[in-house]
Design a protein around this motif. Structure first.
Motif: not given
Length: 343
Positions: A5-28
């Motif tokens: 189920d690659y769609d689910r796998l890709r969504t999970t991986a992308a969501t993890e990246v999105d969450g990690e980066l969204a938690a970083i407030a400093d733009p640099f």
């Protein structure tokens, strides 16, 4: 076989990246982390791709063909999976011979004993899953890099803006000066009246410049301090050093003292009472063109004024420097400089 189920796998991986980066407030930091994730994923992809392709080719050898099921299980287009298998399984065969033909299959299998491993299909899927996970992480990080870079540029309160186009200042100056010279060329006046007209022309140009200069500098400061536009001095017809002078005056920085760092300039501008002008990018070229035209008229009028002073200073008029200074509204030293420069 492992889940495909690659769609689910890709969504999970992308969501993890999105969450990690969204938690970083400093733009640099966010930009740096997004770049790091992208680079790490690219490195993983470079290592996983040949392994995935070799395992798919081995699995195809085990099946005796590339099936649509095998291509899907490895998240490949069927045509691409065929190319991969042809490349790997046909490398040791005579040119033109198909690896999955009756006469060639055993020879191709002999060159790749991995096909005999009972879990070869699971191995291929496992690496394909890692490959697709890395690709999803790379794509998600890349999607953040543009906004993160923009956030870095707008750090401290900057607004996105493109650098306004620079007018053709050379043509503007040449035309303004030529128009004024032509205006005076059509006059047939006594020297003293001609001098008075040149004085008026100089004063009129200087009045225009004194009105336009604050408007130009306000637009420049607004763009330089509140927006992401770069090299805005080019749209004003001034040099980089001239731009520094404008910001020194606007921000109240003593001449020769370093300007605030770029990321601190929005706050410095607010503290200095500089208003943000949302129309500055559109207005600046117009104001600068008008200012440079007035400046060109002033220079041309000064040259005509000097010529008129020389005529009146010479015989048969013989006007002294004091009288000339009184007429032009300058001191005697200014008259002497003009006459000496003309001589």
């Amino acid at each position: 076989m492992l889940s495909t189920d690659y769609d689910r796998l890709r969504t999970t991986a992308a969501t993890e990246v999105d969450g990690e980066l969204a938690a970083i407030a400093d733009p640099f930091e966010r930009r740096a982390r997004a770049t790091e994730i992208r680079n790490q994923a690219n490195s993983e992809l470079a290592l996983l791709k040949p392994e995935r392709d070799q395992l798919l080719a081995a699995a195809a050898l085990a099946d005796g063909r590339v099936s649509k099921e095998l291509a899907d299980a490895c998240s490949m287009a069927y045509s691409y999976a065929q190319k991969v298998a042809d490349h790997h399984n046909g490398a040791h065969l005579p040119k033109g011979r198909r690896w999955n033909g009756t006469a060639s299959l055993e020879q191709a299998r002999a060159n790749n004993p991995a096909h005999a491993q009972p879990d070869i299909h699971d191995q291929a899927v496992q690496v394909a899953r890692r490959y697709e996970t890395a690709r999803a992480r790379r794509d998600a990080a890349f999607a953040h890099m543009g906004p993160a870079h923009e956030a870095v540029r707008t750090a401290g309160g900057r607004v996105h803006a493109t650098t306004p186009p620079a007018p053709d200042f050379t043509a503007i100056r040449d035309q303004a000066a030529a128009e004024l010279r032509n205006e005076f060329a059509d006059l047939d006046l006594p020297p003293e009246e001609l001098l008075a007209r040149t004085v008026e022309a100089v004063e009129q140009a200087e009045d225009e410049m004194s009105l336009l200069l604050p408007e130009r500098d306000q637009a420049l400061a607004s763009l330089a301090c509140y927006t992401t536009a770069r090299a805005v001095y080019e749209a004003a017809g001034i040099s980089r050093q001239g731009m520094k002078r404008v910001l020194e005056r606007a921000l109240g920085v003593p001449r020769g003292v370093a300007l605030p760092p770029r990321r601190e300039q929005p706050a410095a501008a607010r503290a200095a009472g500089i208003d943000y002008n949302p129309d500055a990018a559109e207005q600046l070229p117009q104001i600068a063109a008008a200012y440079e035209a007035a400046s060109a008229r002033r220079h041309a009028a000064i040259a005509l004024r000097t010529a008129a002073m020389r005529t009146l200073h010479a015989e048969p008029y013989g006007w002294p420097q004091t009288r000339l200074a009184e007429v032009i509204g300058r001191d005697v030293a200014a008259v002497n400089r003009a006459l000496n420069a003309a001589a």
